[in-house]
Design an enzyme around this catalytic site. Structure first.
Site, mmCIF file in Angstrom:
data_model
loop_
_atom_site.group_PDB
_atom_site.id
_atom_site.type_symbol
_atom_site.label_atom_id
_atom_site.label_comp_id
_atom_site.label_asym_id
_atom_site.label_seq_id
_atom_site.Cartn_x
_atom_site.Cartn_y
_atom_site.Cartn_z
ATOM 1 N N SER A 54 52.215 9.645 -52.853
ATOM 2 C CA SER A 54 51.023 10.518 -52.085
ATOM 3 C C SER A 54 50.780 10.147 -50.946
ATOM 4 O O SER A 54 50.042 10.816 -50.242
ATOM 5 C CB SER A 54 49.800 10.574 -53.230
ATOM 6 O OG SER A 54 49.526 9.102 -53.333
ATOM 7 N N TYR A 55 51.162 8.867 -50.514
ATOM 8 C CA TYR A 55 50.728 8.453 -49.039
ATOM 9 C C TYR A 55 51.311 9.432 -48.012
ATOM 10 O O TYR A 55 52.382 9.464 -47.734
ATOM 11 C CB TYR A 55 51.395 6.947 -49.046
ATOM 12 C CG TYR A 55 50.725 6.010 -49.720
ATOM 13 C CD1 TYR A 55 49.401 6.112 -50.509
ATOM 14 C CD2 TYR A 55 51.245 4.691 -49.672
ATOM 15 C CE1 TYR A 55 49.201 5.080 -51.293
ATOM 16 C CE2 TYR A 55 50.990 3.732 -50.497
ATOM 17 C CZ TYR A 55 49.698 3.758 -51.276
ATOM 18 O OH TYR A 55 49.110 2.753 -51.793
ATOM 19 N N ALA A 56 50.381 9.947 -47.424
ATOM 20 C CA ALA A 56 50.694 10.951 -46.176
ATOM 21 C C ALA A 56 51.497 12.215 -46.768
ATOM 22 O O ALA A 56 52.424 12.491 -46.039
ATOM 23 C CB ALA A 56 51.283 10.138 -45.056
ATOM 24 N N LYS A 82 55.031 4.558 -56.276
ATOM 25 C CA LYS A 82 54.051 5.370 -57.480
ATOM 26 C C LYS A 82 53.958 6.666 -57.839
ATOM 27 O O LYS A 82 54.658 7.197 -56.874
ATOM 28 C CB LYS A 82 52.725 4.677 -57.100
ATOM 29 C CG LYS A 82 52.353 3.122 -56.583
ATOM 30 C CD LYS A 82 51.028 3.093 -56.258
ATOM 31 C CE LYS A 82 50.849 1.818 -55.396
ATOM 32 N NZ LYS A 82 51.212 1.864 -54.035
#
Length: 345
Positions: A54-56, A82
Site C-alpha cells: 500500500s505504500y504509495a 505487507k
C-alpha cells in the site's frame, strides 16, 4: 552494523531496518534519490528492508525492486512487505482472506521483481476473517516457496496469543515477528505486546521510533512548525496550538536536554532507547533524504547507561502513550463502533 536473530526464525537481521514508507509519492522522494539511499544503507551493513503493497500504491515496492536488481545482493537481503490495505475500490481487494492474500502476494512479487519474499507481514488485524483462514493461506505460501516466513504488524497482545494458539493446535506455521509502534513517546506496547513477544520468541521490528518526527529535533518549543510532507498530510498532528502537541513539545524539550547531557543527538537517543528493550530485534527507520539516513546510522553503537534510562522513565513513564492512536497504530473496532460495546438498541 549489528545483527540479531528475528525471533525463532534462525535468520539474523540488522538492528536498523530500512523502512521505505517515504519512497515515492508519499514522501516525495524520487526514485533516483531512493535508490541512492538504499545503496548507502546496504553499504552500511543494513540487510533488512521493509516495505508494503500500500505504500504509495505499490510505488515503494517498485523502487525496492529496482534496488534489488541494481545491487546484485538479493540473496544477502531480508526483504519484508505487507498485505491488508485496499488496493482497489473492489471490496475484496483488501483484508486477510485467502482470496486476497494469494492474489496480492503475486502482485508484490511482480513489483519487487523477485521470486520470493523473505518476510510477508499482515499489516493490520482483520476482524472479518478467521485467523485460521489467514494462517492456512500464509502456510501454503511458505510451502509453495513464495514466502519464507510471515509476521504481524500492529497486533494487540491478545490477537498475537490467539494466532499462536491457532498455529500450535492446528498444525500450522506460526508468525515469527511483530511490528508495533514504539518510541519514547509511544510506550504502550511495553505493558503487553512486547512481553508477549518475548514469551513466544517472536521477533520485534518497531516502527516510528522517532514518533512521526517529534524526536528528530525538528519540532521544538518556540520554533514553529517545519514544512514537510508529513505536516502537509496531517497538519493538526503538528499544530503547536493544540494542547496535546504543547505537552509533547514540553516532553521533547526535556528529552533533547537529556540527549545533550549524555553527549548524543536526540535521534540517537530515540533509536538507542528502542534497541535497548530486551524484546526488540530491529528498529525500522524511514529516511526521506540521505542526510536523514546518515543521522541514524550510528544508533546501533550508542550505549545508554542506567542513569539515562532512568531519566527517560521519569520524563515519559513506562507504558505512556503521548502519540495519538490516530498517528497510525491500529484502533480496535470496539473503540470506534459504539454498537460493539453497548447492550440493546
Amino acid at each position: 552494523m549489528r545483527y540479531r536473530y528475528l525471533g525463532g526464525s534462525g535468520v539474523k537481521v540488522s538492528t536498523l531496518c530500512l523502512g521505505t514508507l517515504m519512497f515515492g509519492a508519499w514522501g516525495r522522494t524520487t526514485h533516483e534519490d531512493a535508490l541512492a539511499i538504499i545503496d548507502r544503507a546496504l553499504d552500511a551493513g543494513i540487510n533488512y528492508i521493509d516495505t508494503a503493497d500500500s505504500y504509495a500504491g505499490g510505488e515503494s515496492e517498485e523502487i525496492v525492486g529496482k534496488a534489488l536488481a541494481k545491487s546484485g545482493k538479493r540473496d544477502r537481503l531480508i526483504v519484508a512487505t505487507k498485505v491488508f490495505w485496499n488496493m482497489s475500490v473492489d471490496p475484496n481487494f483488501r483484508g486477510l482472506s485467502r482470496r486476497w492474500i494469494i492474489y496480492e502476494v503475486e502482485q508484490s512479487l511482480r513489483r519487487l521483481g523477485t521470486d520470493y519474499i523473505d518476510l510477508y507481514q499482515v499489516h493490520r488485524p482483520d476482524t472479518n476473517t478467521d485467523i485460521e483462514e489467514t494462517l492456512d493461506a500464509l502456510s501454503d505460501l511458505v510451502k509453495a516457496g513464495k514466502i519464507r516466513y510471515f509476521g504481524t504488524s500492529n497486533f494487540p497482545a491478545h490477537r498475537i496469543v490467539e494466532a499462536q494458539w491457532a498455529a500450535s493446535t492446528g498444525g500450522r506455521r506460526r508468525f515469527v515477528s511483530e511490528q508495533p509502534q514504539y518510541s519514547m513517546l509511544a510506550r504502550e506496547v511495553e505493558a503487553d505486546v512486547l512481553p508477549v513477544c518475548q514469551k513466544h520468541n517472536i521477533g520485534v521490528t518497531t516502527w516510528s521510533p522517532l514518533a512521526g518526527g517529534w524526536l528528530t529535533g525538528r519540532y521544538r518549543a518556540n520554533t514553529g512548525q517545519a514544512a514537510t510532507p508529513r505536516v502537509g498530510r496531517w497538519p493538526k498532528r503538528y499544530d503547536p496550538a493544540e494542547p496535546a502537541n504543547q505537552h509533547k513539545l514540553a516532553v521533547v524539550e526535556q528529552l533533547a536536554a537529556l540527549a545533550d547531557e549524555a553527549g548524543m543527538t536526540l535521534i540517537e537517543l530515540a533509536l538507542a532507547f528502542c534497541l535497548n528493550h530486551k524484546a526488540v530485534t530491529s528498529v525500522a527507520i524511514g529516511p526521506r533524504t540521505m542526510a536523514q539516513l546518515e543521522n541514524q546510522l550510528k544508533a546501533p553503537y550508542v550505549v545508554l547507561d542506567k542513569d539515562v534510562l532512568d531519566r527517560i522513565d521519569e520524563i515519559v513513564p513506562p507504558g505512556s502513550m503521548l502519540v495519538s492512536r490516530e498517528d497510525g497504530s491500529w484502533i480496535p473496532p470496539e473503540l470506534t463502533d459504539a454498537g460493539l460495546r453497548r447492550r440493546g438498541a
